[in-house]
Design a protein around this motif. Sequence first.
Motif, PDB file in Angstrom:
ATOM      1  N   LYS A 301       0.831  -1.775  -0.362  1.00 58.85           N
ATOM      2  CA  LYS A 301      -0.443  -0.264   0.203  1.00 58.85           C
ATOM      3  C   LYS A 301       0.987   1.128  -0.009  1.00 58.85           C
ATOM      4  O   LYS A 301       0.212   2.313  -0.424  1.00 58.85           O
ATOM      5  CB  LYS A 301      -1.076  -0.251   0.983  1.00 58.85           C
ATOM      6  N   VAL A 303       2.779   2.432  -1.611  1.00 60.18           N
ATOM      7  CA  VAL A 303       3.217   2.667  -2.287  1.00 60.18           C
ATOM      8  C   VAL A 303       3.554   4.364  -3.181  1.00 60.18           C
ATOM      9  O   VAL A 303       2.428   4.564  -2.780  1.00 60.18           O
ATOM     10  CB  VAL A 303       3.089   1.880  -4.225  1.00 60.18           C
ATOM     11  N   TYR A 336      -8.499  -3.570  -5.597  1.00 62.86           N
ATOM     12  CA  TYR A 336      -9.261  -3.617  -4.018  1.00 62.86           C
ATOM     13  C   TYR A 336     -10.178  -3.254  -3.094  1.00 62.86           C
ATOM     14  O   TYR A 336     -10.905  -2.498  -3.826  1.00 62.86           O
ATOM     15  CB  TYR A 336      -7.740  -3.466  -2.799  1.00 62.86           C
ATOM     16  N   VAL A 343      -6.736  -1.124  -9.368  1.00 61.21           N
ATOM     17  CA  VAL A 343      -5.345  -0.719  -8.972  1.00 61.21           C
ATOM     18  C   VAL A 343      -4.416  -1.003 -10.672  1.00 61.21           C
ATOM     19  O   VAL A 343      -4.130  -0.179 -11.142  1.00 61.21           O
ATOM     20  CB  VAL A 343      -4.175  -1.355  -7.944  1.00 61.21           C
ATOM     21  N   GLY A 364       4.080   1.689  -8.309  1.00 63.38           N
ATOM     22  CA  GLY A 364       2.720   2.042  -8.221  1.00 63.38           C
ATOM     23  C   GLY A 364       1.758   1.839  -9.000  1.00 63.38           C
ATOM     24  O   GLY A 364       0.960   1.590  -9.282  1.00 63.38           O
ATOM     25  N   SER A 365       2.339   1.737 -10.369  1.00 59.47           N
ATOM     26  CA  SER A 365       1.476   1.602 -11.367  1.00 59.47           C
ATOM     27  C   SER A 365       0.950  -0.002 -11.490  1.00 59.47           C
ATOM     28  O   SER A 365       0.016   0.372 -12.542  1.00 59.47           O
ATOM     29  CB  SER A 365       2.584   1.963 -12.350  1.00 59.47           C
ATOM     30  N   GLY A 366       0.461  -0.755 -10.977  1.00 57.04           N
ATOM     31  CA  GLY A 366      -0.172  -2.082 -11.357  1.00 57.04           C
ATOM     32  C   GLY A 366       0.972  -3.042 -11.914  1.00 57.04           C
ATOM     33  O   GLY A 366       0.284  -3.364 -12.189  1.00 57.04           O
ATOM     34  N   LYS A 367       2.139  -2.782 -11.442  1.00 58.42           N
ATOM     35  CA  LYS A 367       3.223  -3.879 -12.150  1.00 58.42           C
ATOM     36  C   LYS A 367       2.364  -5.166 -11.498  1.00 58.42           C
ATOM     37  O   LYS A 367       2.849  -6.520 -12.026  1.00 58.42           O
ATOM     38  CB  LYS A 367       4.114  -3.951 -12.680  1.00 58.42           C
ATOM     39  N   SER A 368       3.197  -5.015 -10.101  1.00 61.94           N
ATOM     40  CA  SER A 368       2.738  -6.673  -9.443  1.00 61.94           C
ATOM     41  C   SER A 368       1.717  -7.471  -9.539  1.00 61.94           C
ATOM     42  O   SER A 368       1.318  -7.969  -8.922  1.00 61.94           O
ATOM     43  CB  SER A 368       3.822  -6.293  -8.746  1.00 61.94           C
ATOM     44  N   GLN A 369       0.242  -6.303  -9.001  1.00 61.14           N
ATOM     45  CA  GLN A 369      -0.615  -6.396  -9.299  1.00 61.14           C
ATOM     46  C   GLN A 369      -1.451  -7.171 -10.360  1.00 61.14           C
ATOM     47  O   GLN A 369      -1.904  -8.068 -11.022  1.00 61.14           O
ATOM     48  CB  GLN A 369      -2.010  -5.444  -9.397  1.00 61.14           C
ATOM     49  N   ARG A 380      -4.480  -9.952   0.080  1.00 60.95           N
ATOM     50  CA  ARG A 380      -5.393 -10.188   0.514  1.00 60.95           C
ATOM     51  C   ARG A 380      -6.380  -8.756   0.302  1.00 60.95           C
ATOM     52  O   ARG A 380      -5.788  -7.581   0.428  1.00 60.95           O
ATOM     53  CB  ARG A 380      -5.491 -10.203   2.104  1.00 60.95           C
ATOM     54  N   GLN A 417      10.805 -10.919  -5.764  1.00 64.19           N
ATOM     55  CA  GLN A 417      11.947  -9.230  -5.397  1.00 64.19           C
ATOM     56  C   GLN A 417      13.223  -9.791  -4.521  1.00 64.19           C
ATOM     57  O   GLN A 417      13.643  -9.058  -4.654  1.00 64.19           O
ATOM     58  CB  GLN A 417      10.095  -8.497  -5.454  1.00 64.19           C
ATOM     59  N   GLU A 500      11.203  -8.057 -10.244  1.00 60.23           N
ATOM     60  CA  GLU A 500      11.892  -7.077 -10.126  1.00 60.23           C
ATOM     61  C   GLU A 500      13.123  -8.207  -9.773  1.00 60.23           C
ATOM     62  O   GLU A 500      13.486  -7.701  -8.272  1.00 60.23           O
ATOM     63  CB  GLU A 500      11.480  -5.999  -8.819  1.00 60.23           C
TER      64      GLU A 500
HETATM   65  N1  LIG Z   1      -2.650  -4.578  -0.495  1.00 60.71           N
HETATM   66  C1  LIG Z   1      -3.159  -3.487  -0.965  1.00 60.71           C
HETATM   67  N2  LIG Z   1      -4.280  -2.962  -1.128  1.00 60.71           N
HETATM   68  C2  LIG Z   1      -4.189  -2.356  -1.991  1.00 60.71           C
HETATM   69  N3  LIG Z   1      -3.703  -1.632  -2.459  1.00 60.71           N
HETATM   70  C3  LIG Z   1      -2.949  -2.219  -2.845  1.00 60.71           C
HETATM   71  C4  LIG Z   1      -2.315  -3.089  -2.286  1.00 60.71           C
HETATM   72  N4  LIG Z   1      -1.381  -3.354  -2.971  1.00 60.71           N
HETATM   73  C5  LIG Z   1      -0.845  -2.214  -3.709  1.00 60.71           C
HETATM   74  N5  LIG Z   1      -2.100  -2.148  -4.030  1.00 60.71           N
HETATM   75  C6  LIG Z   1      -2.211  -0.729  -5.016  1.00 60.71           C
HETATM   76  O1  LIG Z   1      -2.015  -0.941  -6.550  1.00 60.71           O
HETATM   77  C7  LIG Z   1      -1.463  -0.318  -7.280  1.00 60.71           C
HETATM   78  C8  LIG Z   1       0.015  -1.273  -7.818  1.00 60.71           C
HETATM   79  O2  LIG Z   1       0.600  -1.394  -7.290  1.00 60.71           O
HETATM   80  P1  LIG Z   1       1.638  -2.132  -7.070  1.00 60.71           P
HETATM   81  O3  LIG Z   1       2.039  -3.248  -6.456  1.00 60.71           O
HETATM   82  O4  LIG Z   1       1.368  -3.314  -8.427  1.00 60.71           O
HETATM   83  O5  LIG Z   1       2.825  -1.331  -8.078  1.00 60.71           O
HETATM   84  P2  LIG Z   1       4.097  -1.978  -9.051  1.00 60.71           P
HETATM   85  O6  LIG Z   1       3.957  -1.433 -10.409  1.00 60.71           O
HETATM   86  O7  LIG Z   1       4.325  -3.167  -8.573  1.00 60.71           O
HETATM   87  O8  LIG Z   1       5.062  -0.570  -7.625  1.00 60.71           O
HETATM   88  P3  LIG Z   1       6.219  -1.852  -7.158  1.00 60.71           P
HETATM   89  O9  LIG Z   1       7.326  -2.054  -7.809  1.00 60.71           O
HETATM   90  O10 LIG Z   1       6.913  -0.920  -6.530  1.00 60.71           O
HETATM   91  O11 LIG Z   1       6.274  -3.224  -6.516  1.00 60.71           O
HETATM   92  C9  LIG Z   1      -0.758   1.212  -5.811  1.00 60.71           C
HETATM   93  O12 LIG Z   1      -1.493   2.175  -6.183  1.00 60.71           O
HETATM   94  C10 LIG Z   1      -0.746   0.362  -4.982  1.00 60.71           C
HETATM   95  O13 LIG Z   1      -1.088   1.336  -3.942  1.00 60.71           O
END
Ligand SMILES: Nc1ncnc2c1ncn2[C@@H]1O[C@H](COP(=O)(O)OP(=O)(O)OP(=O)(O)O)[C@@H](O)[C@H]1O
Length: 607
Positions: A301, A303, A336, A343, A364-369, A380, A417, A500
């Motif tokens: 969160k 991020v 979420y 996201v 925080g761009s959404g790659k990991s999601q 969760r 990562q 990563e």
């Molecule tokens: N458990 C969570 N609950 C609510 N929002 C979340 C949660 N995990 C991630 N997010 C939100 O989802 C968005 C995308 O996150 P993500 O982890 O995909 O970013 P990312 O591009 O992989 O960045 P990083 O390289 O820092 O991991 C962010 O705005 C983050 O705040």
Amino acid sequence: MSTSVLPDNTETPIAAAPTRRTVWRRFLRNPQALISAIGLLLIIGAVIAAPLLTGASPTGGSITDAFGPARAGHPLGFDAAGRDVWARLLYGGRASLGGAVIALVVALAVGAIAGLIAGYYRGYLDQIANWVFNLLMSLPAMVVLLASRAVVGPSTWVLMFVLGILAAPAYFRLVSGIVSAVSGELYVDAAKVSGLPDWRIMGRHILAVVRGPVLVQTALVAGIAIGLQAALEFLGIGSGEAFSWGGMLNDAFQVIGQQPHLIVAPALALGLTNAFLVLLASALRDVLEQDNAVPTKPSKKAVPPATVTGEPQEPTGDQVSERGALLSIRGLRVAYGEGTQEVVHGIDLDIAAGEVLGLVGESGSGKSQTAFSILDILPRGGVVTGGSLMVEGQEITAISRSARRALCGRVLGYIPQEPMSNLDPAFTIGAQLIEPVQQVLGLSRSQSRERAKELLAAVEIHDPERVMKLYPHQISGGMAQRVLIAGAISCDPKLLIADEPTTALDVTVQAEVLALLRRLQKDRDMGVLLVTHNLGVVADIADNVAVMRRGRIIEYGGVRDILTNPQDPYTQKLLDAVLDDAPTRPAWQPGTKQVDHLAEPLPGAVT
Ligand SMILES: Nc1ncnc2c1ncn2[C@@H]1O[C@H](COP(=O)(O)OP(=O)(O)OP(=O)(O)O)[C@@H](O)[C@H]1O
């Protein structure tokens, strides 16, 4: 966490491992633990070996011996009915300790198992279980025990069964709390992605963390059960047939005016047993405490918000290549907060066999999601709220959880990562590599062992035999990442998802790990989804790039096109950031000679 530059065959000093042997050593060095355990063992041993320790009958007695003093063969004398006190003490312990065992077995079977399942699966199961156990907790124990006695009669065993049910909520709360924290751990995600079934993950990775606190709780509940059972017998509302220490107390209390010493033996037996249990529980807590520190999953969160200007665009048909055979994502949405906080806003991606796609974007761009959605390990609260995810032509959002898990290992491999958090601290490297291979490929233990050694050699770890025996804290960050790469390719996946993979490593090791990935990808012709914030890494290894920003793909194409001719200002800024970070490299100029990007580095590439 160590991120030593020594990558593999390092001579890093080896710290004390939190092995079972270490726990034993700590236990043996703790006088409280040792004395209480020996005391308890002596009591339990004497109760079990009662026929060897006395020839007298605990029930039969002669009125002529009433209140008789101690004599040969009868070291504690006789009670009011002329029965041998020593024999009654030894045999009476069977009912007292046996009752506690029943209560414990029931409480563990009901509370701990429910806690394990509810904590692991959460959702409705957790809510229902919480409701039921809260209800149980609100019942007054003594009233329930008296009511059960009135209904089923004076049976110690039934009362102890009921007591077990009443003690179950304590186990439920303890276990579900720990499991719910541990099941969010990265190494549990890693175990899921390696294709292990849930029961195996629970049995191996989660029970290992839960068993210490459960052991402590068990010692405490045993004391309570013995005490409560004695209290029921003392009050004369226990079992009519079986005699116990509580029953002896009751008998002695009737004649306390004439022979007060008769109360000493059962009171001592009860007091000592309970004291040893309580002391053992507290010593166990001390002994196990150091090993139960649960590493916390880094919060996704926190991020930071986007810092680059420029509005994201909806993906266009032109930006997306033909639907790839290996992975094809269409309109993926992740949210979420019960779907309210989106996201990932409907992205499209394709990866063909043997293709490396770099998914880049700032934090925080959404790659990991996106990656977690494919692997079914969203944190969760995260859900895929829309779109299609196809792996080898199969829609994976429509298949069961177990079918999805079966895809992991054989079809999907995952390199996370944070190397250290993704290895279970309780198991050796060898054990963690052998297990998925054995499960997913169905190899025997010795075959799996051989394969694990081959895998470690494949990731350029020079002394696999030695490394197999090490625990995660005994290896460097670079070596841990190699071990995770070995695990990710252990079942020959077709698509590797690397989130990563080099971020947590120092620069020297980053370059080595990237080179290793590049070699393995080529040798095995794997598709790779490489998640990174670093365009330099993408330049080094990817065929195609998707640039992600604020949950959308804003630019998608061949790596050379995107790096030489970025269309979006955001991509340009990412590129500038790479070049800013690499002052020692000669500045890259558009129009330099076209080469195979795998052979010659692109601007900012980590080599
Ligand atoms: N458990 C969570 N609950 C609510 N929002 C979340 C949660 N995990 C991630 N997010 C939100 O989802 C968005 C995308 O996150 P993500 O982890 O995909 O970013 P990312 O591009 O992989 O960045 P990083 O390289 O820092 O991991 C962010 O705005 C983050 O705040």
